[in-house]
Design a protein around this motif. Structure first.
Motif, PDB file in Angstrom:
ATOM      1  N   GLY A 337      50.276 -17.105  36.446  1.00 38.03           N
ATOM      2  CA  GLY A 337      49.175 -16.656  37.220  1.00 38.03           C
ATOM      3  C   GLY A 337      48.111 -17.709  37.543  1.00 38.03           C
ATOM      4  N   ALA A 338      48.534 -18.931  37.450  1.00 37.40           N
ATOM      5  CA  ALA A 338      47.439 -19.884  37.983  1.00 37.40           C
ATOM      6  C   ALA A 338      46.939 -19.802  39.292  1.00 37.40           C
ATOM      7  CB  ALA A 338      48.368 -21.369  37.686  1.00 37.40           C
ATOM      8  N   PRO A 339      47.537 -19.452  40.250  1.00 39.34           N
ATOM      9  CA  PRO A 339      47.011 -19.149  41.620  1.00 39.34           C
ATOM     10  C   PRO A 339      45.916 -18.121  41.535  1.00 39.34           C
ATOM     11  CG  PRO A 339      49.235 -19.402  41.853  1.00 39.34           C
ATOM     12  CD  PRO A 339      48.950 -19.522  40.535  1.00 39.34           C
ATOM     13  N   LEU A 340      46.035 -17.045  40.896  1.00 45.27           N
ATOM     14  CA  LEU A 340      45.223 -16.018  40.657  1.00 45.27           C
ATOM     15  C   LEU A 340      43.887 -16.280  39.974  1.00 45.27           C
ATOM     16  CD1 LEU A 340      44.466 -12.967  41.237  1.00 45.27           C
ATOM     17  CD2 LEU A 340      45.826 -12.261  39.015  1.00 45.27           C
ATOM     18  N   ALA A 341      44.195 -16.966  39.002  1.00 42.97           N
ATOM     19  CA  ALA A 341      43.104 -17.546  37.867  1.00 42.97           C
ATOM     20  C   ALA A 341      42.099 -18.374  38.793  1.00 42.97           C
ATOM     21  CB  ALA A 341      43.566 -18.358  36.711  1.00 42.97           C
ATOM     22  N   ARG A 342      42.717 -19.217  39.472  1.00 41.89           N
ATOM     23  CA  ARG A 342      42.026 -19.998  40.353  1.00 41.89           C
ATOM     24  C   ARG A 342      41.230 -19.517  41.486  1.00 41.89           C
ATOM     25  NH1 ARG A 342      46.663 -24.554  39.964  1.00 41.89           N
ATOM     26  NH2 ARG A 342      45.707 -26.240  38.848  1.00 41.89           N
ATOM     27  N   LEU A 343      41.836 -18.599  42.002  1.00 40.95           N
ATOM     28  CA  LEU A 343      41.082 -17.561  43.190  1.00 40.95           C
ATOM     29  C   LEU A 343      40.329 -17.039  42.677  1.00 40.95           C
ATOM     30  CD1 LEU A 343      41.122 -16.775  46.039  1.00 40.95           C
ATOM     31  CD2 LEU A 343      42.554 -15.135  45.541  1.00 40.95           C
ATOM     32  N   GLU A 344      40.202 -16.093  41.536  1.00 38.50           N
ATOM     33  CA  GLU A 344      39.022 -15.475  40.822  1.00 38.50           C
ATOM     34  C   GLU A 344      38.157 -16.146  40.417  1.00 38.50           C
ATOM     35  OE1 GLU A 344      41.015 -11.626  38.657  1.00 38.50           O
ATOM     36  OE2 GLU A 344      41.756 -13.333  37.974  1.00 38.50           O
ATOM     37  N   ALA A 345      38.440 -17.307  39.939  1.00 37.11           N
ATOM     38  CA  ALA A 345      36.985 -18.294  39.327  1.00 37.11           C
ATOM     39  C   ALA A 345      36.540 -18.587  40.706  1.00 37.11           C
ATOM     40  CB  ALA A 345      37.870 -19.422  38.468  1.00 37.11           C
ATOM     41  N   ARG A 346      37.371 -19.075  41.805  1.00 37.96           N
ATOM     42  CA  ARG A 346      36.491 -19.921  42.582  1.00 37.96           C
ATOM     43  C   ARG A 346      35.455 -18.819  43.514  1.00 37.96           C
ATOM     44  NH1 ARG A 346      37.619 -19.160  48.083  1.00 37.96           N
ATOM     45  NH2 ARG A 346      39.948 -18.993  47.821  1.00 37.96           N
ATOM     46  N   ILE A 347      35.974 -17.469  43.715  1.00 41.03           N
ATOM     47  CA  ILE A 347      35.248 -16.348  44.188  1.00 41.03           C
ATOM     48  C   ILE A 347      34.026 -16.133  43.313  1.00 41.03           C
ATOM     49  CG2 ILE A 347      35.304 -14.028  45.046  1.00 41.03           C
ATOM     50  CD1 ILE A 347      38.080 -14.617  45.869  1.00 41.03           C
ATOM     51  N   ALA A 348      34.267 -15.931  41.932  1.00 45.49           N
ATOM     52  CA  ALA A 348      33.110 -15.586  41.320  1.00 45.49           C
ATOM     53  C   ALA A 348      32.175 -16.662  40.955  1.00 45.49           C
ATOM     54  CB  ALA A 348      33.670 -15.322  39.671  1.00 45.49           C
ATOM     55  N   LEU A 349      32.689 -17.793  41.122  1.00 44.77           N
ATOM     56  CA  LEU A 349      31.692 -19.105  40.966  1.00 44.77           C
ATOM     57  C   LEU A 349      30.947 -19.499  42.288  1.00 44.77           C
ATOM     58  CD1 LEU A 349      34.005 -21.193  38.341  1.00 44.77           C
ATOM     59  CD2 LEU A 349      31.919 -20.009  37.730  1.00 44.77           C
ATOM     60  N   GLU A 350      31.608 -19.176  43.463  1.00 42.45           N
ATOM     61  CA  GLU A 350      30.710 -19.179  44.506  1.00 42.45           C
ATOM     62  C   GLU A 350      29.541 -18.143  44.696  1.00 42.45           C
ATOM     63  OE1 GLU A 350      33.724 -18.586  47.657  1.00 42.45           O
ATOM     64  OE2 GLU A 350      34.366 -20.626  47.816  1.00 42.45           O
ATOM     65  N   ALA A 351      29.820 -17.226  44.075  1.00 39.31           N
ATOM     66  CA  ALA A 351      28.824 -15.974  44.168  1.00 39.31           C
ATOM     67  C   ALA A 351      27.500 -16.456  43.140  1.00 39.31           C
ATOM     68  CB  ALA A 351      29.595 -14.780  43.917  1.00 39.31           C
ATOM     69  N   VAL A 352      28.137 -17.075  42.075  1.00 41.67           N
ATOM     70  CA  VAL A 352      27.180 -17.320  40.959  1.00 41.67           C
ATOM     71  C   VAL A 352      26.169 -18.284  41.745  1.00 41.67           C
ATOM     72  CG1 VAL A 352      26.945 -18.367  38.699  1.00 41.67           C
ATOM     73  CG2 VAL A 352      28.579 -16.514  38.875  1.00 41.67           C
ATOM     74  N   VAL A 353      26.931 -19.540  42.054  1.00 46.21           N
ATOM     75  CA  VAL A 353      26.285 -20.802  42.436  1.00 46.21           C
ATOM     76  C   VAL A 353      25.325 -20.249  43.633  1.00 46.21           C
ATOM     77  CG1 VAL A 353      26.418 -23.044  43.698  1.00 46.21           C
ATOM     78  CG2 VAL A 353      27.852 -22.106  41.652  1.00 46.21           C
ATOM     79  N   SER A 354      25.668 -19.490  44.600  1.00 44.65           N
ATOM     80  CA  SER A 354      24.725 -19.132  45.976  1.00 44.65           C
ATOM     81  C   SER A 354      23.947 -18.057  45.584  1.00 44.65           C
ATOM     82  CB  SER A 354      25.742 -18.791  46.935  1.00 44.65           C
ATOM     83  OG  SER A 354      26.560 -17.667  46.814  1.00 44.65           O
ATOM     84  N   ARG A 355      24.254 -17.094  44.754  1.00 46.34           N
ATOM     85  CA  ARG A 355      23.309 -15.839  44.582  1.00 46.34           C
ATOM     86  C   ARG A 355      22.229 -16.022  43.333  1.00 46.34           C
ATOM     87  NH1 ARG A 355      26.315 -10.503  45.479  1.00 46.34           N
ATOM     88  NH2 ARG A 355      24.127  -9.831  45.728  1.00 46.34           N
TER      89      ARG A 355
END
Length: 388
Positions: A337-355
């Motif tokens: 599940g490494a690709p899924l974990a990386r994708l979920e983390a990237r999308i969530a953290l992009e939102a956290v950092v920008s919003r």
């Protein structure tokens, strides 16, 4: 009698790891009979040499409702491991996972939209936990109303990884989870869908269907590994970003650094700190003789702070390169599940950092690690920001 424990300083076990790497890199805890392995090269070997260090757990014939994980990918060796892994590989290829990005983004926005204007939340409860649970539940075809039960089961199973754990709750969680998934499996037999459980039911290995124990093992593994580690990756990332001065501002200005920053989170505060193995044969590690059938703990969290492989290992560096951490394991058991974990983390953290401008851990927060020596994650992470 000398023992090894990280429980005295659960949020900061890293100085203890460093001491063990220096003084006893391969250590036998005589009271428990466990061998502990701390240096990168040795941890890598224990995780990758399956002929010498087996992943087997429990008996060879786990019951339908007991030993849920005994027949799962995590606890099987070749050739069965290769056969089982091939069944779900297609669901977790980078291309298959990337197709989930729009849905993951939509879930992230649904979770954050009501909170952005408030200026505060518990990042674990409000974002890091529900996001991966919703994603994996939808992949498995689990009804939305049953998601809260996932959290109860996951917490009970993770808590069991403490050496002083009460086994009563763990057993009931296993029983409830097994009974639930047996019901889901029976439903999918009658009415197959496009979900992972239906895919596994239809799958064959050399003309044979998966056993019930193997089906249950897959379901349990997808549930716990599919949400617990990603929850902790997101929470640990926010802790790392807020701890390291200037990191959030830099990531906001240079969002292209986020994938590298996530890799550094995986190294610096690995969501999985340790993995168990059994010596399959008599072997040696750093001149220590390990007898066959001896249990070992490979300390991933220690390996990822080994100065022989990571210069200045106790510094969080979003541009660290190379960064060959072992957070997702090694060899045939590298996390599916490494690709899924990386994708979920990237999308969530992009939102956290920008919003969430001015994001910081709440000044009165009392941070506590989950009750586990295997998993590294926070129970709660109260945060504040400047509401728009």
């Amino acid at each position: 009698m000398v023992r090894f424990s990280v429980l005295e300083q659960p949020l900061d076990p890293f100085p203890r790891y460093e001491e063990m790497r220096r003084t006893a890199p391969v250590f036998l805890d005589e009271e428990s009979g466990l061998w502990h392995v701390f240096r990168y090269d040795d941890v890598q070997r224990v995780l990758s040499e399956h002929a010498a260090f087996s992943s087997r757990m429990g008996g060879n014939n786990p019951s339908e409702t007991g030993q849920l994980f005994a027949a799962s990918l995590v606890n099987t060796d070749p050739p069965r491991h290769r056969q089982l892994r091939s069944l779900v590989t297609q669901a977790f290829t980078p291309r298959s996972v990337e197709a989930l990005a729009p849905r993951i983004s939509a879930i992230t926005d649904e979770l954050l939209d009501p909170l952005v204007g408030t200026g505060s939340m518990d990042l674990i409860e409000d974002l890091a936990y529900p996001l991966p649970v919703i994603v994996i539940a939808e992949l498995m075809g689990i009804p939305a109303e049953d998601r809260d039960r996932f959290k109860q089961w996951s917490d009970a199973i993770v808590a069991y990884t403490r050496p002083d754990a009460d086994q009563t709750g763990h057993g009931s969680a296993h029983q409830e989870m097994a009974e639930y998934f047996l019901g889901m499996i029976e439903q999918r037999r009658r009415r197959p869908g496009e979900d992972l459980i239906s895919l596994l039911l239809a799958a064959e290995i050399d003309g044979q269907k998966l056993s019930v124990a193997e089906l249950l093992g897959f379901c349990a593994l997808l549930l716990v590994a599919g949400n617990e580690t990603t929850t902790n990756l997101i929470g640990n990332a926010v802790l790392c970003f807020t701890d390291a001065p200037g990191t959030l501002a830099r990531l906001a200005a240079e969002p292209e650094l986020l994938p590298s920053a996530i890799e550094e989170v995986l190294r610096y505060r690995s969501p999985v700190q340790s993995m168990y193995r059994i010596a399959a044969v008599d072997t040696t590690l750093r001149d220590r003789r390990i007898p066959a059938d001896a249990p070992l703990v490979a300390w991933i969290g220690s390996a990822n702070r080994d100065a022989e492989h990571f210069p200045d290992p106790d510094t969080f560096d979003v541009e660290r390169s190379p960064n060959r951490h072992l957070a997702f394991g090694q060899g045939i058991h590298f996390c599916l599940g490494a690709p899924l974990a990386r994708l979920e983390a990237r999308i969530a953290l992009e939102a956290v950092v920008s919003r969430l401008p001015g994001l910081a851990v709440a000044p009165d927060a009392q941070l506590e690690r989950m009750d586990s020596t295997i998993v590294y994650g926070l129970r709660e992470l109260p945060v504040r920001w400047q509401p728009s």
